[in-house]
Scaffold this motif. Structure first.
Motif, mmCIF file in Angstrom:
data_model
loop_
_atom_site.group_PDB
_atom_site.id
_atom_site.type_symbol
_atom_site.label_atom_id
_atom_site.label_comp_id
_atom_site.label_asym_id
_atom_site.label_seq_id
_atom_site.Cartn_x
_atom_site.Cartn_y
_atom_site.Cartn_z
ATOM 1 N N UNK A 42 0.824 -1.213 0.000
ATOM 2 C CA UNK A 42 0.000 0.000 0.000
ATOM 3 C C UNK A 42 0.860 1.266 0.000
ATOM 4 N N UNK A 43 1.933 1.225 0.777
ATOM 5 C CA UNK A 43 2.807 2.399 0.849
ATOM 6 C C UNK A 43 3.392 2.716 -0.538
ATOM 7 N N UNK A 44 3.799 1.681 -1.254
ATOM 8 C CA UNK A 44 4.353 1.911 -2.595
ATOM 9 C C UNK A 44 3.299 2.511 -3.521
ATOM 10 N N UNK A 45 2.063 2.025 -3.420
ATOM 11 C CA UNK A 45 0.968 2.613 -4.230
ATOM 12 C C UNK A 45 0.803 4.090 -3.893
ATOM 13 N N UNK A 46 0.786 4.369 -2.600
ATOM 14 C CA UNK A 46 0.569 5.751 -2.149
ATOM 15 C C UNK A 46 1.687 6.677 -2.593
ATOM 16 N N UNK A 47 2.916 6.164 -2.466
ATOM 17 C CA UNK A 47 4.046 7.008 -2.877
ATOM 18 C C UNK A 47 3.930 7.352 -4.363
ATOM 19 N N UNK A 48 3.543 6.389 -5.178
ATOM 20 C CA UNK A 48 3.361 6.669 -6.607
ATOM 21 C C UNK A 48 2.276 7.717 -6.827
ATOM 22 N N UNK A 49 1.164 7.544 -6.136
ATOM 23 C CA UNK A 49 0.054 8.488 -6.350
ATOM 24 C C UNK A 49 0.445 9.888 -5.919
ATOM 25 N N UNK A 50 1.092 9.960 -4.769
ATOM 26 C CA UNK A 50 1.473 11.290 -4.283
ATOM 27 C C UNK A 50 2.532 11.916 -5.172
ATOM 28 N N UNK A 51 3.495 11.120 -5.603
ATOM 29 C CA UNK A 51 4.586 11.662 -6.409
ATOM 30 C C UNK A 51 4.087 12.139 -7.772
ATOM 31 N N UNK A 52 3.123 11.443 -8.355
ATOM 32 C CA UNK A 52 2.637 11.843 -9.679
ATOM 33 C C UNK A 52 1.488 12.835 -9.599
ATOM 34 N N UNK A 53 0.846 12.913 -8.444
ATOM 35 C CA UNK A 53 -0.160 13.954 -8.229
ATOM 36 C C UNK A 53 -1.499 13.657 -8.884
ATOM 37 N N UNK A 54 -2.512 14.445 -8.504
ATOM 38 C CA UNK A 54 -3.893 14.168 -8.932
ATOM 39 C C UNK A 54 -4.137 14.378 -10.429
#
Ligand code: LLP
Length: 435
Positions: A42-54
């Protein structure tokens, strides 16, 4: 051995993952066992989402690790999903994954698979060839649908990775090459198909990549092509999908960029190139598989025979092998390992970890330093979350391992261990063949 995610060593000198000792997991669920650290996935998913932005999109590449529960994790984390076959699509739909967030890949989708995707209403078909373009257009017409498509292109970039997992160069079975004019022909043909809505362009340059420059280069090549297309046709991609490929740490010396560094490199290259070319900035899409699932998985084995050939080699045989991890045999992939039930013991031996298949090449790890192993020890091989279970097989009629999801002291089976009955389930003996 590098400890990652929720891995820790408890006071008794045992490896724990998700708050449970490896020996408890092995005792309860048997070995070989795939253990997935839910928090790290989950953390890896979140890091990707946050890093690439909405404004951009992260598509989890299911080929790395896929089963119903994993689809649910990716869904909950807000990711889209890359499926590359009717089987992966079926799994996603069974998991209740929203079809509009599914990207349907594959370089030779069958008519049945295409119909399956049309019926499900997948969000994007990633079209790989002119043949598929025509087939999809015809089948979409028959179904009365107008699917959204991306065209997969080969940008002609060589990423430094194993030959078998390189895909961006011209001589590839994937995609329409830009350099030969086939990509432009594909765009023209797609625009002329009233049944298809061409939304964007896709490329994927390879896997287990440590260098950020090929990713930047891919963005530049794709956008330059897009600018040419705009000049020639007036069409410009709304979505630019740059595929997956970020490498992970397997063994000492591996130094992959962080997810955040990949995002900064890709988004920076897109921003700069768009400004230089004077074109609008498309939505950026990435499709990570390994860098999400890989570090989250650890395989546990039980040590059986230990064979010392004096002056030559110390073999440690485990109860799995190339069936559950084909990567060493296929790509000369390297792994670390530890004796999980006594991880703090002094490493006194250099061992070769061999599997139980009738194949000399069934060696998982060469020359790893471990405490002198004994039958019954639990061997942990980390970084086996990606391309292990999904590439597993039944050679020698070995049943595939179970997979458990661990979190905060709890373990849940997410894939059952195959039984001997499963192995003969599809066997048939034709009537009258023998007396
Ligand atoms: N998107 C596309 C279109 C792909 O073909 C792939 C991987 C990915 C995304 C995800 O790439 P990743 O982020 O996982 O590198 N079996 C090989 C890897 C094959 C990769 C195939 N395509 C291995 O075990 O190393």
């Amino acid at each position: 051995m590098l400890l990652r995610g929720t891995m820790q060593v408890n006071p008794a000198g045992e490896l724990e993952i998700g708050g449970i000792t490896a020996s408890t997991l092995a005792g309860k669920f048997g070995t070989p066992l795939y253990v997935i650290d839910e928090a790290l996935f989950r953390e890896n998913c979140r890091r990707y989402r946050e890093a690439f932005g909405p404004d951009n999109r992260v598509v989890y590449a299911g080929k790395a690790l896929l089963c119903t529960a994993v689809c649910r994790l990716a869904e909950e984390e807000g990711l889209c999903l890359d499926v590359a076959s009717g089987g992966e699509l079926y799994t996603a739909l069974k998991a209740g994954f929203p079809p509009e967030r599914i990207y349907f890949h594959g370089n030779n989708k069958s008519p049945e698979e295409i119909r399956q995707g049309l019926e499900a209403g997948v969000g994007r078909f990633v079209v790989d060839s002119l043949y598929e373009l025509d087939l999809l257009s015809r089948l979409a017409g028959e179904a009365g649908k107008r699917p959204v498509i991306l065209l997969r292109l080969t940008p002609g970039i060589e990423a430094h990775t194993h030959e078998y997992v390189r895909t961006g160069q011209i001589d590839s079975k994937f995609g329409l090459p830009i350099a030969t004019g086939q990509a432009l022909a594909g765009v023209r043909r797609a625009l002329a198909c009233p049944n298809l809505k061409l939304l964007g362009l896709h490329c994927h340059i390879g896997s287990q990549i440590f260098d950020l420059e090929p990713f930047r280069e891919a963005a530049r090549v794709m956008l330059s092509f897009a600018a040419e297309v705009q000049a020639a046709t007036g069409w410009f991609p709304e979505e630019l999908n740059l595929g997956g490929g970020l490498g992970i740490y397997y063994v000492s010396g591996d130094d992959p960029p962080a997810i955040e560094e990949l995002a900064a490199a890709v988004l920076g290259a897109v921003r700069q190139t768009c400004a230089e070319l004077g074109v609008p900035q498309p939505r950026v899409v990435v499709e990570p598989g390994r860098s999400i699932a890989g570090p989250a998985g650890t395989t546990l084995y039980t040590v059986g025979a230990v064979k010392e050939i004096p002056g030559v080699r110390l073999y440690v045989m485990v109860d799995g092998g190339m069936n559950d991890n084909i990567r060493p045999a296929l790509y000369q992939a390297r792994y670390e390992a530890a004796l999980a039930n006594r991880i703090t013991d002094e490493p006194t031996a250099t061992v070769t970890v061999a599997g139980k298949c009738c194949e000399s090449g069934d060696v998982l790890i060469q020359n790893v330093r471990l405490p002198y192993p004994a039958p019954g020890d639990i061997l942990a091989v980390p970084a086996t979350g990606a391309y292990n279970y999904t590439m597993s097989m039944n050679y020698n009629r070995l049943p595939r391992p179970a997979m458990v999801l661990v979190k905060e002291g709890r373990a849940e089976v997410i894939v059952s261990r195959e039984s001997l009955e499963d192995l003969v389930r599809n066997d048939r003996v034709p009537d009258g063949l023998w007396k």
